[in-house]
Motif scaffolding. Structure first.
Motif, PDB file in Angstrom:
ATOM      1  N   TYR A 325     -15.952  -5.611  -6.994  1.00  0.00           N
ATOM      2  CA  TYR A 325     -17.184  -5.505  -7.777  1.00  0.00           C
ATOM      3  C   TYR A 325     -17.026  -6.125  -9.167  1.00  0.00           C
ATOM      4  CZ  TYR A 325     -21.368  -3.569  -9.920  1.00  0.00           C
ATOM      5  OH  TYR A 325     -22.565  -3.436 -10.566  1.00  0.00           O
ATOM      6  N   PHE A 326     -16.002  -5.690  -9.917  1.00  0.00           N
ATOM      7  CA  PHE A 326     -15.819  -6.206 -11.272  1.00  0.00           C
ATOM      8  C   PHE A 326     -15.403  -7.670 -11.259  1.00  0.00           C
ATOM      9  CE2 PHE A 326     -14.847  -1.595 -12.133  1.00  0.00           C
ATOM     10  CZ  PHE A 326     -16.037  -1.348 -12.807  1.00  0.00           C
ATOM     11  N   ARG A 327     -14.584  -8.060 -10.304  1.00  0.00           N
ATOM     12  CA  ARG A 327     -14.122  -9.449 -10.262  1.00  0.00           C
ATOM     13  C   ARG A 327     -15.274 -10.408  -9.974  1.00  0.00           C
ATOM     14  NH1 ARG A 327      -9.255  -6.856  -8.242  1.00  0.00           N
ATOM     15  NH2 ARG A 327     -10.120  -6.635  -6.157  1.00  0.00           N
ATOM     16  N   ASP A 328     -16.253  -9.967  -9.203  1.00  0.00           N
ATOM     17  CA  ASP A 328     -17.382 -10.834  -8.864  1.00  0.00           C
ATOM     18  C   ASP A 328     -18.490 -10.818  -9.903  1.00  0.00           C
ATOM     19  OD1 ASP A 328     -16.103 -11.518  -6.561  1.00  0.00           O
ATOM     20  OD2 ASP A 328     -17.299 -10.224  -5.246  1.00  0.00           O
ATOM     21  N   LEU A 329     -18.717  -9.661 -10.520  1.00  0.00           N
ATOM     22  CA  LEU A 329     -19.931  -9.487 -11.319  1.00  0.00           C
ATOM     23  C   LEU A 329     -19.680  -9.287 -12.803  1.00  0.00           C
ATOM     24  CD1 LEU A 329     -21.878  -7.128  -8.881  1.00  0.00           C
ATOM     25  CD2 LEU A 329     -22.066  -9.606  -9.123  1.00  0.00           C
ATOM     26  N   SER A 330     -18.447  -9.400 -13.266  1.00  0.00           N
ATOM     27  CA  SER A 330     -18.161  -9.232 -14.689  1.00  0.00           C
ATOM     28  C   SER A 330     -17.274 -10.367 -15.166  1.00  0.00           C
ATOM     29  CB  SER A 330     -17.472  -7.888 -14.958  1.00  0.00           C
ATOM     30  OG  SER A 330     -17.146  -7.771 -16.331  1.00  0.00           O
ATOM     31  N   THR A 331     -17.476 -10.743 -16.446  1.00  0.00           N
ATOM     32  CA  THR A 331     -16.638 -11.769 -17.066  1.00  0.00           C
ATOM     33  C   THR A 331     -15.803 -11.191 -18.193  1.00  0.00           C
ATOM     34  OG1 THR A 331     -18.448 -12.363 -18.569  1.00  0.00           O
ATOM     35  CG2 THR A 331     -18.260 -13.614 -16.506  1.00  0.00           C
ATOM     36  N   GLN A 364     -10.311   6.137  -7.732  1.00  0.00           N
ATOM     37  CA  GLN A 364     -10.661   5.107  -6.768  1.00  0.00           C
ATOM     38  C   GLN A 364      -9.790   3.897  -7.098  1.00  0.00           C
ATOM     39  OE1 GLN A 364     -14.575   3.358  -7.037  1.00  0.00           O
ATOM     40  NE2 GLN A 364     -14.357   2.244  -5.109  1.00  0.00           N
ATOM     41  N   THR A 365      -8.903   3.523  -6.206  1.00  0.00           N
ATOM     42  CA  THR A 365      -7.977   2.420  -6.437  1.00  0.00           C
ATOM     43  C   THR A 365      -8.543   1.142  -5.825  1.00  0.00           C
ATOM     44  OG1 THR A 365      -6.083   3.921  -6.426  1.00  0.00           O
ATOM     45  CG2 THR A 365      -5.630   1.598  -6.082  1.00  0.00           C
ATOM     46  N   LEU A 366      -8.737   0.141  -6.678  1.00  0.00           N
ATOM     47  CA  LEU A 366      -9.292  -1.132  -6.234  1.00  0.00           C
ATOM     48  C   LEU A 366      -8.156  -2.038  -5.776  1.00  0.00           C
ATOM     49  CD1 LEU A 366     -11.911  -1.730  -9.081  1.00  0.00           C
ATOM     50  CD2 LEU A 366     -12.142  -0.407  -6.970  1.00  0.00           C
ATOM     51  N   GLN A 367      -8.207  -2.426  -4.528  1.00  0.00           N
ATOM     52  CA  GLN A 367      -7.170  -3.270  -3.947  1.00  0.00           C
ATOM     53  C   GLN A 367      -7.524  -4.752  -4.110  1.00  0.00           C
ATOM     54  OE1 GLN A 367      -4.324  -2.184  -2.859  1.00  0.00           O
ATOM     55  NE2 GLN A 367      -4.791   0.015  -2.843  1.00  0.00           N
ATOM     56  N   ASP A 368      -6.490  -5.564  -4.200  1.00  0.00           N
ATOM     57  CA  ASP A 368      -6.656  -7.012  -4.287  1.00  0.00           C
ATOM     58  C   ASP A 368      -6.500  -7.598  -2.883  1.00  0.00           C
ATOM     59  OD1 ASP A 368      -6.658  -9.686  -4.801  1.00  0.00           O
ATOM     60  OD2 ASP A 368      -4.754  -9.714  -5.889  1.00  0.00           O
ATOM     61  N   PRO A 369      -7.561  -8.116  -2.319  1.00  0.00           N
ATOM     62  CA  PRO A 369      -7.432  -8.639  -0.946  1.00  0.00           C
ATOM     63  C   PRO A 369      -6.504  -9.835  -0.849  1.00  0.00           C
ATOM     64  CG  PRO A 369      -9.559  -9.225  -1.905  1.00  0.00           C
ATOM     65  CD  PRO A 369      -8.920  -8.272  -2.854  1.00  0.00           C
ATOM     66  N   LEU A 370      -6.214 -10.506  -1.980  1.00  0.00           N
ATOM     67  CA  LEU A 370      -5.352 -11.686  -1.945  1.00  0.00           C
ATOM     68  C   LEU A 370      -3.944 -11.399  -2.439  1.00  0.00           C
ATOM     69  CD1 LEU A 370      -7.874 -14.326  -3.375  1.00  0.00           C
ATOM     70  CD2 LEU A 370      -7.408 -13.764  -0.981  1.00  0.00           C
ATOM     71  N   GLY A 371      -3.680 -10.180  -2.879  1.00  0.00           N
ATOM     72  CA  GLY A 371      -2.384  -9.874  -3.450  1.00  0.00           C
ATOM     73  C   GLY A 371      -1.722  -8.710  -2.747  1.00  0.00           C
ATOM     74  N   PRO A 372      -0.575  -8.270  -3.281  1.00  0.00           N
ATOM     75  CA  PRO A 372       0.133  -7.130  -2.677  1.00  0.00           C
ATOM     76  C   PRO A 372      -0.662  -5.851  -2.868  1.00  0.00           C
ATOM     77  CG  PRO A 372       1.137  -7.760  -4.766  1.00  0.00           C
ATOM     78  CD  PRO A 372       0.125  -8.802  -4.467  1.00  0.00           C
ATOM     79  N   PRO A 373      -0.431  -4.842  -2.022  1.00  0.00           N
ATOM     80  CA  PRO A 373      -1.165  -3.578  -2.152  1.00  0.00           C
ATOM     81  C   PRO A 373      -0.901  -2.908  -3.503  1.00  0.00           C
ATOM     82  CG  PRO A 373      -0.030  -3.715  -0.039  1.00  0.00           C
ATOM     83  CD  PRO A 373       0.481  -4.852  -0.863  1.00  0.00           C
ATOM     84  N   VAL A 374      -1.942  -2.326  -4.081  1.00  0.00           N
ATOM     85  CA  VAL A 374      -1.827  -1.597  -5.338  1.00  0.00           C
ATOM     86  C   VAL A 374      -1.470  -0.144  -5.020  1.00  0.00           C
ATOM     87  CG1 VAL A 374      -3.042  -0.850  -7.416  1.00  0.00           C
ATOM     88  CG2 VAL A 374      -3.520  -3.103  -6.417  1.00  0.00           C
ATOM     89  N   PRO A 375      -0.402   0.402  -5.607  1.00  0.00           N
ATOM     90  CA  PRO A 375      -0.036   1.798  -5.319  1.00  0.00           C
ATOM     91  C   PRO A 375      -1.170   2.757  -5.669  1.00  0.00           C
ATOM     92  CG  PRO A 375       1.723   0.665  -6.505  1.00  0.00           C
ATOM     93  CD  PRO A 375       0.540  -0.245  -6.541  1.00  0.00           C
ATOM     94  N   ILE A 376      -1.369   3.745  -4.820  1.00  0.00           N
ATOM     95  CA  ILE A 376      -2.422   4.738  -5.032  1.00  0.00           C
ATOM     96  C   ILE A 376      -1.823   5.937  -5.763  1.00  0.00           C
ATOM     97  CG2 ILE A 376      -4.066   6.261  -3.890  1.00  0.00           C
ATOM     98  CD1 ILE A 376      -4.164   4.295  -1.586  1.00  0.00           C
ATOM     99  N   PRO A 377      -2.362   6.308  -6.917  1.00  0.00           N
ATOM    100  CA  PRO A 377      -1.820   7.470  -7.638  1.00  0.00           C
ATOM    101  C   PRO A 377      -2.114   8.771  -6.893  1.00  0.00           C
ATOM    102  CG  PRO A 377      -3.204   6.088  -9.060  1.00  0.00           C
ATOM    103  CD  PRO A 377      -3.444   5.657  -7.655  1.00  0.00           C
TER     104      PRO A 377
END
Length: 752
Positions: A325-331, A364-377
């Motif tokens: 969401y933020f990567r697409d709609l925010s600068t 809510q942990t936002l994952q990067d579909p192009l990168g390694p998994p982000v650890p969930i707290p």
């Protein structure tokens, strides 16, 4: 009446000839009273107050009329009329002025060829007026304009037809608003334009069927300036916010935003402020994003509440529809770099001695579909904290903290954690130094779930902790040029003992190792989070010297150095074994501001055994005057092989960071930032732009490029035209400039 020159003739003196104007009388027994507060006179008093007439010639015509010619001045409290000729009818208190007419009401003025004005209610009509609204304490800027006709209403209200309005000084008309009808409320300092066309440098740039704008610094309901932009992901972007000033303590901004590639988004920001509570509710909704093929939304709330008697509560929660969401709609880099959105609620009690809090926290942990998994707290559902502290109880300071927390995770070890940590110290302080012995007890226990206890133990962990902090203070007076300084020498000695306990099989819910720094080497635990207690049998030596300007008390120079010496090498770690060392790295720091315009900060971490630097930070700041700023920094950190360390620290960093705001010409100021990774040979964040200040308008243009959390570049172009006293058009780059250039000042905030 025979023609004669009359100066300062009070109309009250004509009462014998004009019954409609009576002489004023003072009531009997009137006494003067000292008022501590200034009170504005009622408008009715102004209308009925005495009227004074000055002219070269005054004639009475009939029973109720007076005709004055030549340098005519008619004054009444709150208003004055100047003209070549004036006719006054006392029966309805109407004045008709012609020839070089100038009307002034409460500081505002209008000039024209003819004016009809009623002095009893302040209404009238003027032909071809040229008006001026000067800058006042309530009005932030001066404005002016002209019209074909003006209707003057009560309470400083005016209606102008066929008007042009601008804040540019005479004779400049760099920008102006050509309006079919312009309503100006001087009492509320607000203007409203109907069917207006905005001209900039002689070119029409924007048509507005209806727009309101403030004449002062107060909040006003109405449409805000539209914003425009473009991006490769969303296409052309345009928004038209509407601001609703609901009350003095409550407002909302509704923002429809069009993305040509995606669709129409609707956003709202609602703010409220009360004596006992305050907060903000935000929301955005984009139905059926044509690029993503789904509905997209954002919701957030921040609320704080005071219940009284020490009780309070707070909520901070955010949620988005999807990972991108933020990567697409925010600068904005602050948004695109977010990975964990909190869902946090807390209820707390605090007084001078006791504190209590209960909390529920998840993400809510936002994952990067192009990168390694982000650890969930871990989710903490719930947590209870209780603590108490008192100082100088018969020379003793005591405190304790307790914690009971329930940790949940979809894949990792789950369970409850209990911590009990009391301490007692006896500070001994003198003017020349101090000694603070301190004793602590740390108790840690777990109750783990059966299905997730593989390789983990419940504990308990029970540890005594002993420390002694001490220091001395020496000073002397020295002369440096024409200035006198007090130079100090402050040695510090800190001993810490914590016995070793094997903690390798205890779970780790929230613990990380503190960054190695001056703050860390003088604390009892090198870990933060509660799941680990570092063993220690060590002594820390520190030395600080300061140069304090004697006349002002300002600290012009500070230098510190410190190192930890281990009697026994530390063994407790978070996975990577500790090095068998006799001493730690050497820490050194220097801060200087010997000149008001120059400041320097430097920090070093050096490993003597390997004869190499682990961390280097060099920062300089030069600002001879507001609007002239140059910042330079170099940051270096050697990489680590610790698998539990932050990924950026594992690879290490080596960055050069330069930023500046500097005048190019009298009217143009350049802004720039260059943050370059010398290790990766790539730009981390860059910015270049300028500000042009023409006095009554400013133009800001900024190009901004940075790497997002997904290691992708985001580029934005932010251009804004600010018409002083009217509106801002375009995308506001001020937040970007303040975040990227330390010491940045808006061009219109810089003293001339």
């Amino acid at each position: 009446m025979r023609s004669r020159r009359i100066r300062t003739l009070a109309l009250a003196l004509l009462g014998a000839a004009i019954p409609g104007i009576a002489a004023a009388q003072l009531p009997d027994g009137l006494r003067l009273k000292l008022e501590r507060q200034f009170h504005m006179a009622p408008s009715r008093l102004e209308r009925d107050s005495a009227k004074f007439l000055e002219a070269d010639r005054v004639e009475a015509q009939g029973h109720d009329k007076v005709v004055a010619t030549g340098n005519v001045v008619l004054r009444q409290r709150g208003a004055s009329i100047r003209a070549d000729r004036l006719e006054y009818d006392a029966s309805d208190q109407t004045a008709i002025a012609t020839g070089a007419v100038r009307l002034e009401r409460n500081g505002d003025s209008a000039t024209g060829p003819r004016l009809r004005y009623r002095l009893d209610n302040g209404t009238g009509e003027m032909q071809s007026p040229v008006f001026e609204f000067p800058k006042t304490a309530e009005r932030r800027i001066a404005t002016r304009g002209e019209a074909t006709r003006a209707e003057l209403g009560e309470e400083q209200k005016s209606r102008l037809f066929g008007a042009e309005y601008t804040s540019c000084p005479v004779p400049r008309d760099d920008w102006f608003l050509r309006v079919r009808e312009l309503d100006v409320d001087g009492s509320r300092n607000v203007g409203a334009a109907h069917h207006s066309l905005l001209y900039f440098l002689g070119v029409p740039i924007l048509y507005m069927p209806y727009v309101t704008f403030p004449l002062d610094n107060k909040r006003r309901s109405g449409f805000l300036a539209p914003t425009f932009g473009t991006s490769g992901k969303s296409g052309f972007e345009a928004s038209l916010p509407y601001y609703w000033n609901i009350a003095e303590n409550m407002d909302t901004t509704v923002t429809p935003k069009l993305f040509t590639k995606r669709g129409l988004q609707l956003g709202d920001e609602f703010r409220y402020l009360e004596p006992k509570f305050s907060g903000e509710i935000d929301g955005e909704y984009l139905p059926h994003d044509r690029v993503a093929g789904r509905d997209r939304w954002f919701a957030g709330i921040r609320h704080s509440q005071q219940f009284g008697h020490g009780w309070s509560a707070a909520v901070n929660a955010q949620e988005v529809s999807d990972d991108n969401y933020f990567r697409d709609l925010s600068t904005k880099i602050a948004l695109t770099s977010q990975t964990n959105l909190p869902h946090d609620a807390i209820v707390a009690y605090n007084d001078d001695t006791w504190s209590f809090a209960t909390r529920a926290l998840s993400y809510q942990t936002l994952q990067d579909p192009l990168g390694p998994p982000v650890p969930i707290p871990y989710r903490i559902l719930p947590q209870a904290l209780f603590s108490g502290a008192r100082q100088n109880v018969h020379g003793v300071d005591w405190q304790f903290t307790t914690e009971a927390s329930n940790f949940r995770h979809p894949t990792l070890v789950e369970g409850q954690r209990f911590i009990f940590n009391p301490s007692i110290s006896m500070p001994l302080r003198r003017s020349y130094g101090y000694v603070v012995p301190k004793l602590q007890y740390y108790y840690l226990a777990y109750r783990l779930q059966d299905h997730a206890t593989a390789g983990a133990e419940d504990g308990p962990l029970s540890l005594p902790i002993a420390s002694v902090d001490s220091g001395l203070y020496f000073d002397r007076t020295i002369q440096w040029g024409s200035r006198t300084f007090d130079q100090t020498l402050e040695p510090r000695l800190y001993y810490l003992y914590v016995p070793f306990r094997d903690q390798s099989r205890l779970p780790n819910f929230t613990t990380a190792e503190k960054d190695f720094s001056f703050t860390q080497i003088f604390t009892e635990n090198r870990f933060v989070g509660g799941d680990r207690v570092g063993d220690a049998n060590q002594i820390t030596l520190g030395l600080t010297s300061r140069m304090i300007e004697s006349n002002t008390g300002l600290e012009r120079f500070t230098a510190s150095v410190g190192q930890v010496y281990y009697f026994e090498p530390p063994r407790v770690s978070l996975g990577q074994s500790q090095a068998d060392a006799k001493h730690s790295d050497i820490l050194a720091a220097v801060a200087s501001q010997m000149s008001p315009s120059v400041s320097i900060d430097a920090g070093f971490q050096y490993t003597p055994n390997l004869n190499r630097s682990e961390k280097v930070v060099l920062e300089g700041h030069y600002s001879p005057e507001p609007g002239r700023v140059f910042n330079a920094a170099y940051r270096y950190a050697r990489g680590t092989t610790d698998p539990n360390a932050d990924p950026s620290l594992q690879a290490g960093i080596a960055q050069v960071d330069l930023s500046a705001q500097w005048p190019i010409t009298h009217d143009i100021t350049g802004v720039a930032r260059w943050n370059w990774s010398t290790q990766d040979r790539k730009l981390l964040e860059g910015l270049v732009g300028f500000e042009y200040n023409a006095g009554c308008w400013q133009l800001r243009a900024v190009a901004h490029r940075f790497i997002t959390a997904t290691q992708q570049y985001s580029t934005s172009f932010q251009i804004q035209l600010e018409l002083t006293g009217f509106s801002r058009i375009g995308i506001n780059p001020l937040e970007t400039l303040r975040q990227n250039i330390a010491g940045y000042r808006r061009s219109d905030e810089i003293p001339p």
